[in-house]
Enzyme design. Sequence first.
Site, mmCIF file in Angstrom:
data_model
loop_
_atom_site.group_PDB
_atom_site.id
_atom_site.type_symbol
_atom_site.label_atom_id
_atom_site.label_comp_id
_atom_site.label_asym_id
_atom_site.label_seq_id
_atom_site.Cartn_x
_atom_site.Cartn_y
_atom_site.Cartn_z
ATOM 1 N N GLY A 1 63.945 -7.991 69.559
ATOM 2 C CA GLY A 1 63.274 -8.378 68.325
ATOM 3 C C GLY A 1 62.266 -9.496 68.532
ATOM 4 O O GLY A 1 61.762 -10.072 67.577
ATOM 5 N N LEU A 2 61.933 -9.800 69.775
ATOM 6 C CA LEU A 2 60.967 -10.859 70.073
ATOM 7 C C LEU A 2 59.525 -10.377 70.038
ATOM 8 O O LEU A 2 58.611 -11.177 70.107
ATOM 9 C CB LEU A 2 61.258 -11.474 71.451
ATOM 10 N N GLY A 3 59.322 -9.077 69.956
ATOM 11 C CA GLY A 3 57.961 -8.543 69.909
ATOM 12 C C GLY A 3 57.285 -8.483 71.261
ATOM 13 O O GLY A 3 56.060 -8.462 71.348
ATOM 14 N N SER B 1 57.056 -6.076 73.518
ATOM 15 C CA SER B 1 56.253 -4.885 73.802
ATOM 16 C C SER B 1 54.908 -4.954 73.079
ATOM 17 O O SER B 1 53.880 -4.576 73.638
ATOM 18 C CB SER B 1 57.005 -3.604 73.418
ATOM 19 N N GLY C 1 64.459 -4.460 72.922
ATOM 20 C CA GLY C 1 65.134 -4.455 71.634
ATOM 21 C C GLY C 1 65.656 -5.788 71.157
ATOM 22 O O GLY C 1 66.492 -5.839 70.260
ATOM 23 N N ASP D 1 53.848 -7.423 65.366
ATOM 24 C CA ASP D 1 53.982 -7.952 66.723
ATOM 25 C C ASP D 1 52.629 -8.059 67.421
ATOM 26 O O ASP D 1 52.312 -9.086 68.040
ATOM 27 C CB ASP D 1 54.931 -7.089 67.558
#
Length: 168
Positions: A18-20, A22, A16, A66
Amino acid sequence: PNRGFDLYLESDAPVGTGLGASGALSALVVALVDNYLGLHSTKHHLAETAFEISRSIQGVKVGRQDEYSAVFGGCNFMEFGRGPATVVPLRLEPWIIGELEYHALLCYTRKQRLPDFAVNEHIETFLQGRGETVEALGRLKELAYECRDNLLRGDIPAVARNLHEGGL
């Protein structure tokens, strides 16, 4: 494949952020399997497959950015709609990249950005035709175009204003 393999993935990035991460891991696995099978898929196919896997695993509506960012790499202007995604590489001059690197700061705020609540809510209100959501998303789209143009011109303060107005 006619034989299996073990794949171990580990990441230090908290869920979570927000770095992408996943989406990047999804894209990595798809590319590894594609290479293992000798399929030589296009980048669009790899990104779209990674997106579908991410969405099915998470069970929520998530954006494609992402997975596409991970597969294509570099600085791109991406447009997503009902049809295929459009990815246009931005040919930034080296001094613009240098200015971005000099002025950008990435901070870990410990805030979680889980995709399920906000994105799904925005999609629902957009599909319902709620004026404020439609207008807000329209403005966000305008900001993306403005940000692209300001970036190509090397106007870093204007890029910062675009990002700030867009809530980033």
